[in-house]
Enzyme design. Structure first.
Site, PDB file in Angstrom:
ATOM      1  CE  LYS A  71      -2.593   0.343   3.552  1.00 39.43           C
ATOM      2  NZ  LYS A  71      -1.991   1.412   4.588  1.00 39.43           N
ATOM      3  CB  THR A  73       5.306  -0.122  -2.336  1.00 37.51           C
ATOM      4  OG1 THR A  73       6.200  -0.284  -1.315  1.00 37.51           O
ATOM      5  CG2 THR A  73       6.091  -0.124  -3.714  1.00 37.51           C
ATOM      6  NE  ARG A  94      -0.583   5.372   8.886  1.00 36.07           N
ATOM      7  CZ  ARG A  94      -0.830   4.043   9.253  1.00 36.07           C
ATOM      8  NH1 ARG A  94      -1.178   3.696  10.670  1.00 36.07           N
ATOM      9  NH2 ARG A  94      -0.671   3.143   8.674  1.00 36.07           N
ATOM     10  CE  LYS A 105       2.372  -2.467   9.214  1.00 37.80           C
ATOM     11  NZ  LYS A 105       3.046  -1.597   8.515  1.00 37.80           N
ATOM     12  CB  ALA A 273      -4.810   1.645  10.822  1.00 36.76           C
ATOM     13  CG  PHE A 301      -3.787  -2.349   9.110  1.00 38.85           C
ATOM     14  CD1 PHE A 301      -2.676  -3.152   8.858  1.00 38.85           C
ATOM     15  CD2 PHE A 301      -4.042  -1.944  10.460  1.00 38.85           C
ATOM     16  CE1 PHE A 301      -1.644  -3.332   9.820  1.00 38.85           C
ATOM     17  CE2 PHE A 301      -2.845  -2.136  11.256  1.00 38.85           C
ATOM     18  CZ  PHE A 301      -1.723  -2.700  11.011  1.00 38.85           C
ATOM     19  CG  PHE A 381       4.296  -9.940  -6.344  1.00 37.34           C
ATOM     20  CD1 PHE A 381       5.254 -10.318  -5.586  1.00 37.34           C
ATOM     21  CD2 PHE A 381       3.588  -8.947  -6.079  1.00 37.34           C
ATOM     22  CE1 PHE A 381       5.382  -9.894  -4.168  1.00 37.34           C
ATOM     23  CE2 PHE A 381       3.483  -8.360  -4.731  1.00 37.34           C
ATOM     24  CZ  PHE A 381       4.623  -8.933  -3.674  1.00 37.34           C
ATOM     25  CD1 TRP A 409       9.001  -2.856  -4.167  1.00 34.01           C
ATOM     26  CD2 TRP A 409       9.921  -4.170  -5.611  1.00 34.01           C
ATOM     27  NE1 TRP A 409      10.066  -3.827  -3.567  1.00 34.01           N
ATOM     28  CE2 TRP A 409      10.577  -4.450  -4.597  1.00 34.01           C
ATOM     29  CE3 TRP A 409      10.471  -4.781  -6.762  1.00 34.01           C
ATOM     30  CZ2 TRP A 409      11.674  -5.361  -4.459  1.00 34.01           C
ATOM     31  CZ3 TRP A 409      11.448  -5.711  -6.907  1.00 34.01           C
ATOM     32  CH2 TRP A 409      11.939  -5.889  -5.868  1.00 34.01           C
TER      33      TRP A 409
END
Length: 556
Positions: A71, A73, A94, A105, A273, A301, A381, A409
């Protein structure tokens, strides 16, 4: 393949003064933290008051999985792509908490060739904002215990103190502690505990305040406990407001950094969140809207948590009107929601993809409830097959939603141009008719039920006796009409993290309701949510180091 930190360390960063000048900021508007970080003085908003706001774009996602969704990225890559197609754009994010960074994480600065930099600084101490929140939180805790020790003139019941201490680290051993042990001079013995700093009400206040005066008003309202006759006691009654604001005088100023492609980024505030409201600061968002054509922000999230709180709490409080939403998903994560183990996600599995797609379908429905048009970004991906990608696009099109393949990415802004073009088309279409999900006139119980049924898809809500008593108490105290901040697992639409996809036939259990009167919401606690996480069996911290040359290794 280079790691994220290696890519970030090779970045050709511009001096932060040059980044600022591109968006109309002057050197005197900045408080410099070296060559590549700066805080922006709040009085800039006075100068920009009559400027027209840019377009606000929210990036949200499906429920997160071990497969990763990307998200942040996508957020960073989209902001760079929008700049490439001629839109002066900010990314607004954030600040990462040290707890997840050293836990499992990871950070919150994007990845690959779609990052904000200096990545290592951002993920570590940055400009000290979270430390300031921690210190302010613990000053208030110290003032409370000192008040008890010095005779307790406010008649505070030590067993009804609700203010807890804070530290920006995952430390399960601090969840429940006893303070005041030892000689009489050590204070009153009582039960206490620590929350992670980003779950502190002061962090929420920092992110929702619109000015220093608003910050002080909110700090003043914070409930720290109750008297023996069950009346609320506030930070203002402890005469703590001024000193707390003093500690936050720099923290309230937004932080300016840049992406790998020198797009300006405002990174400010960091509430979780799943236990807080999960959005960056209002002052950063509003400032970016005055300075840019587009502002790409995110909410933590999935859309069931971050986006719901972004709309119902942040946008309501700050009178924000988002123009479009990007819902991020990956084929891998959708298959994970469809029941495929992480080790097998690289294999084509159309049935699992179809089953897992239901989670994305529900999150699209959730966004639509707020009247904002959406586009789905499929974070690419190498293992994605043509048949899988075609299936996701076809299903989204059947729902009336466009899809863009995001390759940010691997390719940076260039890999997000298709997404950027769709976002501009949506944002400038005039289709956004933003609305909140519920009216504040509803009771707290009704608001909770509406979120659980409409956003999570629950059949109903079970309230414990404690939760019902909490609600009644807040209604009697005059704060029962506040918005609701749900504390729920991020991994499922339900309150059971093991129920992936789009679970059906479940109820949500509300165990208790906490008041964040200064932040301006009530927190409804569900499931096994804790406000102080623990470290995993093998913490990420054990793989990190700094070399003699000053190079940081092991940080993602």
């Amino acid at each position: 393949m280079k790691t994220d930190v290696q890519i970030a360390q090779e970045a050709k960063m511009q001096h932060i003064g040059d980044v600022a000048s591109k968006v109309g900021l002057k050197l005197e508007d900045l408080e410099l933290y070296g060559n590549h970080k700066a805080k922006i003085h709040l009085d800039v908003m006075d100068r920009l008051e009559k400027e027209e706001d840019g377009k606000l774009i929210l990036v949200t996602a499906i429920n997160p999985t071990a497969a990763g969704e990307g998200k942040t990225t996508t957020n960073v890559g989209l902001s760079m792509a929008l700049n490439k197609i001629g839109k002066r754009t900010f990314t607004a994010l954030r600040e990462p908490s040290l707890g997840p960074c050293f836990g499992v994480k990871g950070g919150a600065a994007g990845g690959g060739y779609s990052q904000v930099v200096p990545m290592d600084d951002i993920n570590l101490h940055f400009t000290g904002d979270i430390h300031a929140v921690t210190t302010a939180n613990n000053l208030l805790a110290a003032l409370i215990d000192n008040h008890l020790h010095q005779g307790n003139p406010l008649n505070i019941d030590p067993k009804r103190i609700v203010w807890r201490r804070a530290i920006d680290m995952n430390d399960r051993a601090l969840r429940s502690i006893t303070v005041g042990l030892g000689p009489k001079g050590n204070g009153v013995v009582r039960q206490d505990g620590f929350d992670i700093a980003v779950a502190s009400e002061i962090m929420a206040i920092l992110c929702l305040a619109t000015s220093m005066s608003d910050l002080k008003e909110r700090l003043n309202k914070m409930i720290i406990g109750y008297t023996y006759d069950k009346k609320p006691v506030t930070a203002g009654e402890l005469e703590a407001t001024g000193s707390l604001a003093l500690l936050l005088k720099d923290a309230i100023m937004p932080n300016l950094v840049q992406t790998l492609e020198n797009t300006p980024a405002l990174i400010h505030g960091g509430p979780f969140a799943n236990i807080a409201h999960g959005c960056n600061s209002v002052v950063a968002t509003k400032m970016a809207l005055k300075l840019g054509d587009y502002v790409v922000t995110e909410a933590g999230f999935g859309a069931d948590l971050g986006a719901e709180k972004f709309f119902n709490i942040k946008c309501r409080a700050a009178s924000l009107k988002p123009s479009a939403v990007v819902v991020v998903a990956t084929v891998r994560a959708l298959k994970n929601h469809g029941g495929v183990a992480k080790a097998d996600l690289g294999k084509e599995n159309m049935k699992a993809l179809a089953d897992g797609f239901e989670n994305l379908e529900k999150q699209i429905e959730n966004v639509r409830k707020f009247g904002v048009p959406a586009v789905v970004a499929i974070n690419a991906f190498p293992t994605d097959t043509k048949e899988e990608l075609t299936y996701v696009e076809k299903r989204c099109n059947e729902l009336g939603v466009d899809v863009a393949l995001s390759e940010v990415w691997a390719k940076g802004g260039e890999g997000g141009i298709a997404l950027a073009e769709k976002v501009v088309e949506l944002a400038e279409s005039g289709k956004a008719e933003f609305k909140v999900l519920y009216d504040l006139e509803l009771s707290a119980k009704e608001k909770i039920e509406k979120i659980c049924k409409e956003i999570y898809g629950a059949d109903g809500v079970d309230f414990t006796t404690k939760a019902l008593n909490d609600i009644k108490k807040y209604e009697n105290d005059g704060i029962g009409s506040l918005p609701i901040c749900m504390a729920k697992t991020q991994y499922s639409l339900s309150d059971n993290p093991k129920l992936l996809g789009r679970p059906k036939g479940f109820k949500i259990t509300i165990s208790e309701v906490k008041a964040s009167a200064g932040a301006g919401f009530l927190v409804a606690m569900t499931g096994a949510i804790m406000r102080m996480p623990g470290l995993p069996r093998v913490p990420a911290a054990t793989k990190m180091d700094i070399l003699k040359s000053g190079e940081i290794i092991g940080l993602f």
